[in-house]
Structure formats: C-alpha cells, structure tokens
Design a protein around this motif. Sequence first.
Motif, PDB file in Angstrom:
ATOM      1  N   PHE A 144       0.817  -1.232  -0.048  1.00  0.00           N
ATOM      2  CA  PHE A 144      -0.016  -0.097  -0.049  1.00  0.00           C
ATOM      3  C   PHE A 144       1.078   1.242   0.062  1.00  0.00           C
ATOM      4  O   PHE A 144       1.905   1.177   0.232  1.00  0.00           O
ATOM      5  CB  PHE A 144      -0.761   0.145   1.269  1.00  0.00           C
ATOM      6  N   VAL A 145       0.442   2.318  -0.541  1.00  0.00           N
ATOM      7  CA  VAL A 145       1.067   3.566  -0.459  1.00  0.00           C
ATOM      8  C   VAL A 145       0.111   4.597   0.156  1.00  0.00           C
ATOM      9  O   VAL A 145      -1.006   4.850  -0.430  1.00  0.00           O
ATOM     10  CB  VAL A 145       1.574   4.135  -1.862  1.00  0.00           C
ATOM     11  N   MET A 146       0.720   5.444   1.323  1.00  0.00           N
ATOM     12  CA  MET A 146      -0.209   6.356   1.797  1.00  0.00           C
ATOM     13  C   MET A 146       0.229   7.634   1.369  1.00  0.00           C
ATOM     14  O   MET A 146       1.559   8.181   1.260  1.00  0.00           O
ATOM     15  CB  MET A 146      -0.023   6.211   3.308  1.00  0.00           C
ATOM     16  N   LEU A 147      -0.549   8.543   1.152  1.00  0.00           N
ATOM     17  CA  LEU A 147      -0.554   9.850   0.818  1.00  0.00           C
ATOM     18  C   LEU A 147      -0.872  10.942   1.407  1.00  0.00           C
ATOM     19  O   LEU A 147      -2.315  10.868   1.838  1.00  0.00           O
ATOM     20  CB  LEU A 147      -1.184  10.103  -1.058  1.00  0.00           C
ATOM     21  N   GLY A 148      -0.524  11.973   1.766  1.00  0.00           N
ATOM     22  CA  GLY A 148      -0.802  13.192   2.317  1.00  0.00           C
ATOM     23  C   GLY A 148      -0.740  14.420   1.333  1.00  0.00           C
ATOM     24  O   GLY A 148      -1.679  14.866   0.866  1.00  0.00           O
ATOM     25  N   GLY A 149       0.327  15.030   1.281  1.00  0.00           N
ATOM     26  CA  GLY A 149       0.470  16.193   0.500  1.00  0.00           C
ATOM     27  C   GLY A 149      -0.279  15.938  -0.738  1.00  0.00           C
ATOM     28  O   GLY A 149      -0.591  17.193  -1.361  1.00  0.00           O
ATOM     29  N   MET A 150      -0.116  14.999  -1.586  1.00  0.00           N
ATOM     30  CA  MET A 150      -0.442  14.843  -2.891  1.00  0.00           C
ATOM     31  C   MET A 150      -2.100  14.987  -3.044  1.00  0.00           C
ATOM     32  O   MET A 150      -2.667  15.389  -3.848  1.00  0.00           O
ATOM     33  CB  MET A 150       0.135  13.553  -3.487  1.00  0.00           C
ATOM     34  N   LEU A 151      -2.724  14.454  -1.703  1.00  0.00           N
ATOM     35  CA  LEU A 151      -4.200  14.548  -1.792  1.00  0.00           C
ATOM     36  C   LEU A 151      -4.731  15.706  -1.002  1.00  0.00           C
ATOM     37  O   LEU A 151      -5.753  16.074  -0.863  1.00  0.00           O
ATOM     38  CB  LEU A 151      -4.695  13.457  -1.024  1.00  0.00           C
ATOM     39  N   ALA A 152      -3.759  16.579  -0.287  1.00  0.00           N
ATOM     40  CA  ALA A 152      -3.947  18.188   0.088  1.00  0.00           C
ATOM     41  C   ALA A 152      -4.405  18.978  -0.762  1.00  0.00           C
ATOM     42  O   ALA A 152      -4.232  19.137  -2.038  1.00  0.00           O
ATOM     43  CB  ALA A 152      -2.791  18.561   1.221  1.00  0.00           C
ATOM     44  N   GLY A 153      -5.230  19.907  -0.215  1.00  0.00           N
ATOM     45  CA  GLY A 153      -5.877  21.135  -1.189  1.00  0.00           C
ATOM     46  C   GLY A 153      -6.853  20.930  -1.765  1.00  0.00           C
ATOM     47  O   GLY A 153      -7.014  21.709  -2.582  1.00  0.00           O
ATOM     48  N   HIS A 154      -7.500  19.655  -1.745  1.00  0.00           N
ATOM     49  CA  HIS A 154      -8.822  19.440  -2.661  1.00  0.00           C
ATOM     50  C   HIS A 154     -10.100  19.909  -1.535  1.00  0.00           C
ATOM     51  O   HIS A 154      -9.945  20.012  -0.464  1.00  0.00           O
ATOM     52  CB  HIS A 154      -9.026  18.012  -2.945  1.00  0.00           C
TER      53      HIS A 154
END
Length: 331
Positions: free
Chosen positions: A230-240
């Motif tokens: 699995f890959v967890m994403l914070g910043g790439m999904l932020a700002g939406h």
Amino acid sequence: MRIDPDRKLDFEDVLIRPKRSRLKSRAEVSLERTFLVPHSDKKITGIPLIAANMDTVGTLDMAKALAGHQIFTSLHKHYALDDLKAANISTDFSFVTFGIEDHDRIDGMMAALGADKICLDVANGYTEHFVDFVREVRRHHPDKIIMAGNVATPDMTEALILAGADIVKVGIGPGSACMTRAMTGIGYPQLSTIIECADAAHGLAGLICADGGCRMPGDVSKAFGAGADFVMLGGMLAGHTECLTAEQKAALKDDDMIEYYGMSSEVAMNKYAGGMAEHRASEGRIVQVAYKGDVKATVQEILGGLRSACTYVGAAKLKEFSKRVTFVVKN
Ligand code: 5GP
C-alpha cells in the motif's frame, strides 16, 4: 557510534528502467489487488492507495470520494463517533485510526461502526509500549485488519507483525509536512525503507504501507516498484475540495491557498492537544497549497501515471509490477 556504509536511497535517487513489453495500451493494466492478511482470514481488495490520517486529508468527504475509485482512506482520529456514524462511509475502504488509547474506546468505536480495519498510528513506533499496545489490540480484535506504525527498519517491521499487525506503516521523516529529520536528525531514506521493510514483512506473510515522501505520481510508482503493498499519501491529496470543512467550502475562492499541516505541528497541537507541551518541539510543518479543485482529477493523474509505469515495464497487473522493476541509481 557506528556508520552503516551501505548507500541508502530516496525516491529522487532512482529511476525505473523501461523494459520490453507485450502490452498494447495502459488501459490493459489492472491496479486492483486482493491481499490475504496474516492474522485473520480477512481479505482486503481495492486499489492500494490510502489517504493519510491527517485532519486535512483523511476526511469523511475524502473517504466518500476515494471509495468511488476503490481507494482507501485512513480517517483521522479526531472525529467524534456520532460524526463517523452519521457519515455512513464505506467500511470496505476506510480505516478507523487510533493513537495509544483506552481499549474500551477502541472496542466501542469499532463495534458501533461495524468497521473491520484499524489503523494504530504513533509518530515513533519503536517503543516497547507501542508493541505491547498492538499486541493487546490484536487480542481484543482477532478478526480485524490491523495496520500499525510508523517504523522504518526491518527489525521493527517484524516485531509489529509478530505482535499482531497485518500491515506495517513504514516511513520516519519523509513526509512533506514533517520536520522530524530537521528537528531530531532521525530518519531513513524512504526507498530503502520500503525495500528493506517489504522484504521483512513478506517473509512473515505480512504487508507494508509506504507512508510519506511521495510528491509526484512517479514517486508512487517507485514506492510500488520497491515492494510497497500500500502507499499512503498526504501532501498529494491535500488542497482539494474534499479536504475542507463546510465553512471553508462556503468561503472558498478559486485562487485560495489551503493550509496543510503536520499532525505534530503547532496548528494541530493547538487544535487538539491544548497547545504545545513545554517539553516538546514541533515536528510538523505548516504548508500552504494552492486550491486544486475536486480530488477526482488528481486521482486520475496518479492512477494514469501508475498504469503507464506498469506499461513501461510490461506489467499487466500492479501485482506483477515490483517483480519487473529494475531501479537505476542516478549519480
Ligand atoms: P506526505 O504524503 O505528505 O509526504 O506524508 C504524509 C505522512 O507524513 C503522514 O501519513 C504521516 O506519516 C506523516 N506526518 C503527518 N504529520 C506529521 C508531522 O507533524 N510530523 C511528522 N514527522 N510526520 C508527519
């Protein structure tokens, strides 16, 4: 003191070498995976990306949007039970997050939500106290899927799996809102973390979630190529749009900047812990990101990049991808 002479790698240190392939188009690539977990007979199926359990990313709106793409969300741990219940989110694609806390609360929340995926998240997963806690949560929940972290080395990956974790969350210091490396000097280059911890976990039939450091879709491909399940994403999904509260949405303008902050940042501490304790220094950054619109377009970009990477190495399924990956180290 000792120096480890082996070179350790970050995402930016490598590229994936293209290989001959029989695939005609990226449309032929399947990103869905089904995993068996080591501690119960549960299976977990979906596209193995997870939105981070940060209060600006792991929101209920994010969980709803991503479930539509078969992508997971680790809901942040500051929601009240009533909010979680009222939201009626898909339990198939949601992890309920806890820190080290009272077992009665965890048991009560899990029962009330009818959820089967637990995320046990602490900044430093190296303490005996945390390992004991994971063991106890497993004892209370023999039939649940448990993800626990964070650690960054194979010894602790093994320790957490043996204590009862199905998925170990790996990454100390790579996060885009993280200041651990700057504040403490502690860390481990994330690509090497993934390679070494995946090997340790898979040897025990466990799984890993690579958490932090993905800044562009190519980094997500590199994480999977290195062996992440699995890959967890914070910043790439932020700002939406899905990151915003109802009040923020009402006041939103197209050129707005959206605040994305680490869960150990001063903002988060003021919000949830009544301020920064005297013995602590902030290990979280506050970042302003330009408003990016709905998350759907970003998801399509990430999945498109991943499908294309699979095509470049001839992997018809994400499952085959890491077996076909050769990294070249840049100078
Ligand atoms: P990103 O995808 O933004 O690079 O990384 C997201 C990850 O950063 C999160 O899942 C979490 O593990 C980590 N993180 C979130 N907040 C903080 C913080 O305040 N300090 C540190 N050291 N890491 C954080």
